[in-house]
Design an enzyme around this catalytic site. Structure first.
Site, PDB file in Angstrom:
ATOM      1  N   ARG A  44      -1.644  -8.088   6.037  1.00  0.00           N
ATOM      2  CA  ARG A  44      -2.671  -7.254   6.654  1.00  0.00           C
ATOM      3  C   ARG A  44      -2.338  -7.016   8.122  1.00  0.00           C
ATOM      4  NH1 ARG A  44      -3.837  -5.793   2.408  1.00  0.00           N
ATOM      5  NH2 ARG A  44      -5.791  -6.057   1.266  1.00  0.00           N
ATOM      6  N   HIS A 103       1.771   1.146   3.958  1.00  0.00           N
ATOM      7  CA  HIS A 103       0.989   0.282   3.054  1.00  0.00           C
ATOM      8  C   HIS A 103       1.355   0.571   1.589  1.00  0.00           C
ATOM      9  CE1 HIS A 103      -2.963  -2.182   2.735  1.00  0.00           C
ATOM     10  NE2 HIS A 103      -2.217  -2.382   1.657  1.00  0.00           N
TER      11      HIS A 103
END
Ligand code: NDP
Ligand code: OXD
Length: 309
Positions: free
Chosen positions: A224, A272
């Site tokens: 993250r 991502h």
């Protein structure tokens, strides 16, 4: 049974098709066309808008479309007492391990430096380091980090890992908790982050942590963006404390135009994509969990709200 789908990135169509095949009686609704809110039993979601889940009075469970659930805890009105599940592998582990290995090989085989040399028209062989002499430090030895640690070990790398509790992974040196962190970092040459984002791990990849790595170490962050203090990374790269970074996740996604990471010569940016949600591979776990919950059984990937993962 009614399932509400919300995602700011996933296409609902393959989910509708896969769920219809697996559970034909299921009524699949896509936000904002939800019908009567009190009819919704399950919410299958990624980054739902704040308050959306609280507006569903008879919700039986919240099913995260990803392995991570930090996106749910951003909602100040997240309904208390409703079980939350996350994806446990469900097609993510092979992708995540591929990405992590790609990042490791990028730095281990000096591809970052060969890319620069190609642009300069320079033909020069850099020294090779055997994998056994390269230590990969894996932060988080859960479903995904554990898969990668084992695969990297099979590839011949020296692999160590850091988690809260012992996992007993064959061939992987394990370190635990705050006490084990300094020794883990001191031995790590390529740091690969697989931690969940929780209040405890937020901002963990900071100046102090980088200072504990050997000079010139590399970072692969596919967990993250909130783990990383972005300015500290730039400072560590610019000072030579870190040799390079491959980043898949960011504090703000999409990574804003003009952000320093886009053009930094020692940073590789990907959007991502380390582990993409593939409906066909995830649907079995979703259906199995709905059936378990209907029977009053514990679902797979039940999140511990207190721990935050
Ligand atoms: P798991 O819950 O299976 O594993 C988490 C691991 O982190 C566990 O080993 C856990 O320790 C460890 N951990 C958690 N908190 C701490 C702490 N404070 N100190 C030390 N260790 C800690 O999660 P997954 O492996 O399934 O997923 C990991 C993360 O990967 C997700 O949360 C998500 O953020 C990210 N992800 C990113 C994707 C992408 O596309 N970039 C795709 C999929 C996931 P213990 O074992 O002791 O509990
Ligand atoms: C996840 C993700 O958590 O895609 O699954 O990031």
């Amino acid at each position: 049974m009614v399932v509400l789908f919300y995602s700011d990135i996933d296409d609902p169509r393959p989910w509708r098709a896969a769920l219809a095949r697996a559970l034909p009686e299921l009524d699949f609704r896509v936000w904002p066309d939800i019908g009567r809110p009190e009819e919704i039993d399950y919410a299958l979601v990624w980054k739902p808008p704040g308050g959306m889940l609280a507006s569903l009075p008879r919700l039986k469970a919240i099913l995260s479309l990803g392995a991570g659930v930090d996106h749910l805890f951003l909602d100040a009105q997240l309904p208390a007492g409703v079980p939350i599940t996350r994806m446990v592998d469900a097609g993510l582990a092979p992708q995540m391990s591929e990405y992590a290995m790609y990042g490791v090989l990028h730095f281990h085989r000096c591809m970052d430096r060969y890319a620069i040399m190609q642009r300069e028209g320079l033909w020069k062989q850099l020294p090779a380091i055997p994998p056994a002499q390269r230590t990969i430090g894996v932060m988080g030895l859960g479903v995904l980090g554990g898969d990668f640690a084992c695969k990297a070990q099979v590839m011949g790398f020296h692999v160590i890992g850091w988690s809260r509790r012992a996992h007993g992974l064959e061939g992987v040196g394990e370190y635990h908790g705050a006490d084990g962190l300094a020794a883990f970092l001191a031995a790590t040459q390529i740091l690969v982050n697989f931690l969940p984002l929780t209040p405890e791990t937020h901002g963990i990849l900071d100046r102090a942590l980088f200072a504990r790595l050997p000079r010139g170490a590399f970072l692969v962050n596919l967990a993250r963006g909130g783990h990383l203090v972005e300015d500290d990374l730039v400072a560590a790269l610019d000072s030579g404390q870190l040799g390079g970074a491959m980043l898949d996740v960011f504090v703000q996604e999409p990574l804003p135009e003009g952000h320093a990471f886009w053009r930094h010569p020692r940073i590789v940016v990907t959007p991502h994509i380390a582990g993409l949600a593939i409906a066909e591979l995830m649907v079995e776990q979703v259906v199995d969990n709905i059936m378990r919950l209907e029977r009053g059984e514990t679902p797979t990937g039940l999140v511990d709200r207190r721990r935050g993962y």
